[in-house]
Design a protein around this motif. Structure first.
Motif, mmCIF file in Angstrom:
data_model
loop_
_atom_site.group_PDB
_atom_site.id
_atom_site.type_symbol
_atom_site.label_atom_id
_atom_site.label_comp_id
_atom_site.label_asym_id
_atom_site.label_seq_id
_atom_site.Cartn_x
_atom_site.Cartn_y
_atom_site.Cartn_z
ATOM 1 N N UNK A 71 12.254 60.538 14.570
ATOM 2 C CA UNK A 71 12.948 61.305 13.548
ATOM 3 C C UNK A 71 13.979 60.244 13.018
ATOM 4 N N UNK A 87 16.437 58.584 15.567
ATOM 5 C CA UNK A 87 16.996 59.674 16.555
ATOM 6 C C UNK A 87 16.715 58.985 17.956
ATOM 7 N N UNK A 88 15.837 58.198 18.336
ATOM 8 C CA UNK A 88 15.684 57.620 19.455
ATOM 9 C C UNK A 88 16.397 56.475 19.830
ATOM 10 N N UNK A 102 19.823 56.840 18.410
ATOM 11 C CA UNK A 102 20.871 57.792 19.097
ATOM 12 C C UNK A 102 20.802 58.078 20.375
ATOM 13 N N UNK A 103 19.916 58.613 20.839
ATOM 14 C CA UNK A 103 19.617 58.733 22.144
ATOM 15 C C UNK A 103 19.920 57.792 23.037
ATOM 16 N N UNK A 104 19.298 56.651 22.744
ATOM 17 C CA UNK A 104 19.534 55.283 23.515
ATOM 18 C C UNK A 104 21.072 54.878 23.627
ATOM 19 N N UNK A 105 21.780 54.904 22.409
ATOM 20 C CA UNK A 105 23.267 54.542 22.377
ATOM 21 C C UNK A 105 23.924 55.797 23.355
ATOM 22 N N UNK A 106 23.458 56.811 23.000
ATOM 23 C CA UNK A 106 23.821 58.089 23.964
ATOM 24 C C UNK A 106 25.191 58.702 24.005
ATOM 25 N N UNK A 107 25.697 58.896 22.714
ATOM 26 C CA UNK A 107 27.099 59.556 22.471
ATOM 27 C C UNK A 107 26.779 60.849 21.660
ATOM 28 N N UNK A 108 26.837 62.051 22.215
ATOM 29 C CA UNK A 108 26.285 63.212 21.485
ATOM 30 C C UNK A 108 27.329 63.457 20.413
ATOM 31 N N UNK A 109 28.572 63.384 20.572
ATOM 32 C CA UNK A 109 29.644 63.511 19.772
ATOM 33 C C UNK A 109 29.543 62.508 18.414
ATOM 34 N N UNK A 156 26.833 61.089 17.471
ATOM 35 C CA UNK A 156 25.717 61.781 16.729
ATOM 36 C C UNK A 156 26.049 63.028 15.842
#
Lengths: 239, 239, 239, 239
Positions: free
Chosen positions: B15, B22-23, B25-32, B34
């Motif tokens: 995505x 998206x993968x 964003x997940x790797x970087x790993x900040x929900x906020x 994102x």
């Protein structure tokens, strides 16, 4: 009517959440750690904190075409404000949309103390009976979900990760094809590692997806004409 | 019916959200971070990131007795699953519950280029006409909200923070008493600094509060008997 | 928190609704007359009763493709029970879907005591300014809605029916084409004749349409596979 | 995504519902008969029509203090329009609020062809195991619900009414006290006589109660101050 709670308390001009002052949580300033505390009653350790950020990010949005995005957009398009569209999207997150996390968690918890052999037997039996193995397979990500790989890299210790390999290999042996774990299955494993109640599985999905529903509803309100409806030619009348 | 979007796109087994995988964003790993990207189309800078964590944490929960918590609990107690209770709580976040952020943002944006004197005149005029100054005053936090103080400490640069002092001092001069900015008012200032659309004001509140609604609904489902209702003696019948 | 009401009262092993025993309403046995009493505080006369049956029947369902039907179906398809689907459909009945009744009622009440000439002037002015004349025109029923004709036959006396002819003829004169009153406009006239508050306009539409939403949601749950979603090829990604 | 339906069809400038023109239904002018047709696909006979009016009237409203009334009022009080309050009330009509009709219907259908003796044995067994007998007993109407009596008077022929006496007498014999059928139980009997699907049981309750939810939400919006919330002293904090 009883109104009792152990979640939070307003006192002395501040709110206390699970024993921590809200103003202290704001000062520390991690939204995700605060969610963890609010839901579980304890603060996450460092690795849990990293993983929880990834879990929530992983489900933040999955395109315009999902059931929840469309539910938000249709309800908003009737002439409603942002909260109503977002609320409708949350409503749609039922047993078949985000519900696999809860079901997979129940399954993993039940088999927590089972031997590898017993797990494989159980899975084989389910495959024979064509029962659903929640958390495995995806219509789009046939070769495995890219979100899964980047999360597993960070899983230092895990009691429940063994279920991934056990189930994937049993499927391979039994059906002769690869059906990899999906993001719901991996989230279930992580939430089991956290010790969360399965009933919270859907709640985590809702928290992670709500930003996406805000974005989808906002776009609908800003960019689209009101009153979405089907054209008559798209409807088939049957008897 | 048109289905077009600039939010996110499913392609090549991943995505893409606002141009980012998206993968990743997940790797970087900040929900906020994102969430910020998803809503605004750009990544936050370091200070924005810190402030956005605090904004979302600040509204995470405000006790069992709020309108949204009770809406969630009543709907759940009729015999519904978690998503339905949480969705009902989101629905309740209307013009009078979380709506002040949006109204305050509109006000600040309108006066963005006004001189201090003009702002003070405008505020005086509104006080005379008894119009609502959104984002100021709170029933519980008479001496100022403790969340406000810890957030302001981190506001390195702000175009809109001047409205806090200008409005507080004008109220003091005009009414002879201290009515401090509340958390809604401060969030409005920060979101204006971010350049967010006022329509997103309520959306930010919803994203921040959803974890609280999950916790409240979860507790209701786990701990309470079904079908909350008023006792007849608590109802007054009038003509 | 005050809980006071003049709608209904539980006492002596029965419910009293607007001064009438519920068991007596059941004995008399008209659902529609009971709705009228419940909402207005008085019983309808014979002609009002006939007209109110027709008004509610007229909006009972309008096909699978309406915004509310689709909202019900999408939310239900996420894996939810009947009440959640129906509730989502009701949510969608916002300002642009069923909202015209309320707006038309306000307009008719405002002009209640105006002369025919003044009404025509007002309408001409609105047409010039391209303002919306709520309750006139329909995408499907270009030649007039068949529901309108059969209801008008039964309107023995009406204070507000003059607005139909006045507005239709003014549109004809000004724009040179026929734009007939629609079902929303006629319902607005009837509810004004009843003396109902405009805020109840949307409520009448909701009561009338709820059976349709039950039917649509029921069919979705019985006949369709879960998790409706768009195919990727139906989505256009824009920048 | 398939969009197919057998409910209704827009064609030739009219809507056809279950084979009948909507304009004809409006001309005939019975809202309740039209609901029956819409849900079941057939018109009611004379006695069914009389009974269906009573069934819907019987559940039209049950005071301000019910779960659905309070859900509507809390959500509306957050600053929302009428449809949002009514929708929230419908959402709350879950398994424990209006859900007994569906459960009782399933039970009656299962035992449809059982002998009286077998029914009594089954009921005794359930009482011994403390299983719920849906449709019997009420907190308020200890001596029997007055709505039940006036409806039974009109039940000319009934296949399923025997369950009332069979179950009531078995309870009397087994527990030594009178626990009369309640309105949910009687509605279940009537809907079984109609041949309706149990899944429609909750739908009938929703259709009947929606006018009450409109009245409750309307009163809330007209008469009450916004943002209902609990006073701190009404909340008990536990550990």
């Amino acid at each position: 009517m009883n109104f009792k709670t152990k979640i939070s308390k307003i006192e002395n001009q501040d709110v206390t959440i699970r024993g921590e002052k809200l103003s202290s949580l704001v000062k520390t300033g991690s939204f995700t750690d605060s969610i963890f505390l609010l839901l579980s009653g304890r603060k996450p350790n460092e690795n849990e904190s990293i993983l929880f950020e990834k879990v929530l990010t992983a489900v933040i949005d999955h395109g315009m075409g999902t059931t929840s995005s469309l539910s938000s957009r249709f309800v908003a398009s009737g002439g409603n404000s942002l909260n109503v569209g977002v609320g409708a999207g949350v409503l749609s997150i039922g047993n078949y949309h985000g519900g696999a996390i809860e079901n997979a968690m129940k399954f993993f918890y039940e088999l927590k103390d089972a031997s590898d052999e017993d797990v494989k037997e159980k899975v084989k039996d389910m495959l024979t009976k064509k029962e659903t193995l929640y958390g495995f397979g995806h219509k789009i990500y046939k070769q495995g979900d890219p979100r899964v790989a980047v999360i597993i890299e960070e899983m230092k210790t895990s009691t429940f990760l063994r279920f991934k390999d056990l189930i994937e290999s049993t499927i391979k042996e039994t059906k002769g094809k690869q059906i990899p774990i999906n993001i719901d299955g991996l989230i279930a494993i992580i939430l089991c590692d956290f010790g969360f109640d399965p009933l919270l599985g859907k709640g985590i999905f809702i928290i992670g997806r709500t930003p996406g529903l805000v974005a989808q509803t906002y776009e609908e309100l800003k960019e689209e004409k009101p009153v979405r409806r089907l054209a008559e030619e798209d409807i088939t009348y049957i008897k």
